[in-house]
Scaffold this active site. Structure first.
Site, PDB file in Angstrom:
ATOM      1  N   CYS A   1       0.047  -4.981  97.624  1.00  0.00           N
ATOM      2  CA  CYS A   1       0.498  -5.569  98.886  1.00  0.00           C
ATOM      3  C   CYS A   1       1.419  -6.736  98.543  1.00  0.00           C
ATOM      4  O   CYS A   1       1.958  -6.801  97.427  1.00  0.00           O
ATOM      5  CB  CYS A   1      -0.677  -5.981  99.764  1.00  0.00           C
ATOM      6  SG  CYS A   1      -1.775  -7.225  99.059  1.00  0.00           S
TER       7      CYS A   1
ATOM      8  N   ARG B   1      -4.931  -7.355 101.690  1.00  0.00           N
ATOM      9  CA  ARG B   1      -5.026  -5.898 101.828  1.00  0.00           C
ATOM     10  C   ARG B   1      -5.371  -5.197 100.519  1.00  0.00           C
ATOM     11  O   ARG B   1      -6.328  -4.406 100.473  1.00  0.00           O
ATOM     12  CB  ARG B   1      -3.710  -5.333 102.404  1.00  0.00           C
ATOM     13  CG  ARG B   1      -3.485  -5.743 103.849  1.00  0.00           C
ATOM     14  CD  ARG B   1      -2.053  -5.499 104.282  1.00  0.00           C
ATOM     15  NE  ARG B   1      -1.126  -6.393 103.595  1.00  0.00           N
ATOM     16  CZ  ARG B   1       0.191  -6.369 103.730  1.00  0.00           C
ATOM     17  NH1 ARG B   1       0.748  -5.464 104.527  1.00  0.00           N
ATOM     18  NH2 ARG B   1       0.945  -7.229 103.100  1.00  0.00           N
TER      19      ARG B   1
ATOM     20  N   ASP C   1      -0.265  -6.572 107.997  1.00  0.00           N
ATOM     21  CA  ASP C   1      -0.603  -7.787 107.256  1.00  0.00           C
ATOM     22  C   ASP C   1      -1.507  -8.658 108.134  1.00  0.00           C
ATOM     23  O   ASP C   1      -1.095  -9.114 109.195  1.00  0.00           O
ATOM     24  CB  ASP C   1       0.715  -8.516 106.943  1.00  0.00           C
ATOM     25  CG  ASP C   1       0.493  -9.795 106.172  1.00  0.00           C
ATOM     26  OD1 ASP C   1      -0.672 -10.198 105.987  1.00  0.00           O
ATOM     27  OD2 ASP C   1       1.504 -10.396 105.763  1.00  0.00           O
TER      28      ASP C   1
END
Ligand code: 4NP
Length: 170
Positions: A20, A26, A137
């Site tokens: 990420c 994440r 996000d």
């Protein structure tokens, strides 16, 4: 056979790198989830699991506290320390999974000669309900966003592991 698939043995474990932006929300979540699932399946000797970020803002940090709280609620531990993705990772790993299209672009830019395109994939390619294909996000939002990310990654990693399991040779 898909180009990133191969026979998986103890001598040659399958190497996955989840990627990420910051490597604190994440990708550490899906790294921890995948480790958890692989252990549940008794396959820990057949996989090498890691994560990285395309940016260096948070290098050395553990997973974000909201990501950890969310994962822990579901019985999942997040062991990662943030690091930045390097060119050597493209050579080393069998499959590199981008959380969103911006991560995908940044990873592809690192692959200057276009040698590794076959092993760079979007995580939500494995999601039965992929929406727009991105894992959103959650960094600037509240707990609900982190739970949403966890659910997306839970579904996607389940599909991914079930595909890879077919290639484990015991
Ligand atoms: P991640 O989330 O890419 O899922 O780890 C983010 C973490 C940090 C920042 C952005 C996204 N940041 O801008 O610092």
């Amino acid at each position: 056979m898909k180009p990133y698939l191969r026979s998986i043995t103890r001598a040659n474990p399958y190497k996955l790198c989840f990627v990420c932006l910051g490597n604190i929300c994440r990708s550490p979540t899906v790294e921890g989830l995948f480790i958890h699932r692989v252990r549940e399946a008794g396959l820990e000797n057949y996989f090498y699991i890691d994560s990285a970020g395309t940016a260096a803002y948070h290098v050395g940090e553990g997973a974000n506290s909201k990501s950890q709280a969310t994962a822990n609620k579901h019985g999942v531990h997040l062991p990662s320390r943030a690091r930045k993705l390097e060119y050597a990772d493209l050579e080393e790993f069998d499959l590199i999974l981008a959380m969103d299209s911006e991560n995908f672009q940044n990873i592809s830019q690192l692959d200057r000669k276009g040698k590794f395109g076959d092993k760079i994939k979007m995580m939500r390619d494995f999601d039965p309900n992929p929406d727009d294909g991105n894992v959103p996000d959650p960094y600037y939002g509240g707990m609900q966003g982190f739970e949403n990310v966890f659910q997306i990654l839970d579904r996607s990693s389940k599909e991914l592991l079930s595909e890879l399991k077919e290639y484990v040779e015991k």
